[in-house]
Motif scaffolding. Structure first.
Motif, short mmCIF file in Angstrom:
data_model
loop_
_atom_site.label_atom_id
_atom_site.label_comp_id
_atom_site.label_asym_id
_atom_site.label_seq_id
_atom_site.Cartn_x
_atom_site.Cartn_y
_atom_site.Cartn_z
N ASP A 126 0.76 -1.16 0.11
CA ASP A 126 0.16 0.06 -0.13
C ASP A 126 1.01 1.37 -0.07
O ASP A 126 2.18 1.14 -0.35
N ARG A 127 0.44 2.33 0.26
CA ARG A 127 1.06 3.54 0.32
C ARG A 127 1.90 3.64 1.30
O ARG A 127 3.03 4.59 1.12
N GLU A 132 3.52 -7.92 5.45
CA GLU A 132 2.77 -9.32 5.53
C GLU A 132 1.67 -8.94 6.26
O GLU A 132 1.77 -8.38 7.48
N LEU A 133 0.10 -9.39 5.90
CA LEU A 133 -0.89 -9.26 6.21
C LEU A 133 -1.31 -10.44 6.74
O LEU A 133 -1.37 -11.42 5.94
#
Length: 222
Positions: A126-127, A132-133
């Protein structure tokens, strides 16, 4: 589990005014394998009346504790100090009340215990960069509604109110682009955590902004 003073047990997250598909701002409490407590503000998605989803990034105590024990408590509160202290540092032990294999946050208007059903990890960019999610699906075990119950926080309603405030300032704003950017940032929040009615309201605001700007442009041209 024995009854808890000032709380009554209920059967569904609907009793806590939690709607399917919406993300709510809560404080999640966990225990590590050594019995040490932790609290952190976490957004919780209501998947069904007895199931929730958490999105946790690598490196947090909440994630490591849930992966280690499988248990956690979702505490509902609107206390700004609790949110602030849980974000800025580790809460002292006197903020917590042990309850079987769980940990309750003192002052929560309601809470429910949960146990992990499924864990999935993905790489997310993302920005802010790549990380790691972990997507955690959990079963809701027991739900306790307090006498001082307050509805769980959903950021989208505040984003809509902020957008409406900015909308009323367009006519007298010298820097209209700044106002538009603020509203678009609020739209990003609504798109992320809001439900159908919130998204409908946001669309009305955006459409009205476009109409207002077109009208002002026509006036300037004449």
């Amino acid at each position: 589990m024995k009854p808890i003073k000032d709380y009554k047990e209920v059967e569904s997250l609907k009793s806590l005014k939690m709607e399917k598909g919406l993300l709510y701002e809560t404080i999640v409490t966990t225990l590590n394998p050594d019995g040490e407590g932790n609290a952190a503000p976490i957004g919780v998605i209501c998947k069904s009346p007895r199931e929730i989803i958490l999105y946790l990034y690598e490196g947090s105590h909440t994630l490591s504790n849930i992966l280690a024990t499988g248990n956690f408590t979702v505490n509902i509160t609107d206390d700004p100090i609790l949110f602030t202290e849980a974000t800025l540092g580790d809460l002292e032990d006197d903020y917590f009340t042990p309850y079987s294999d769980y940990l309750i946050l003192k002052g929560a208007s309601s809470f429910f215990t949960a146990t992990t059903k499924k864990v999935k990890s993905i790489k997310k960019r993302d920005r802010y960069g790549e990380s790691e999610l972990f997507i955690i699906t959990a079963a809701v075990k027991r739900i306790w509604k307090g006498k001082s119950f307050k509805e769980p926080l959903n950021r989208s309603i505040y984003a809509i109110i902020e957008s409406l405030i900015n909308y009323t300032r367009i006519n007298r704003a010298e820097n209209k682009e700044d106002i538009i950017n603020r509203i678009l940032e609020m739209k990003r929040v609504v798109d992320k955590v809001g439900g159908p009615r919130e998204k409908m309201a946001m669309k009305r605001i955006i459409d009205s902004v476009k109409i207002k700007l077109d009208q002002q442009s026509d006036v300037l041209q004449h």
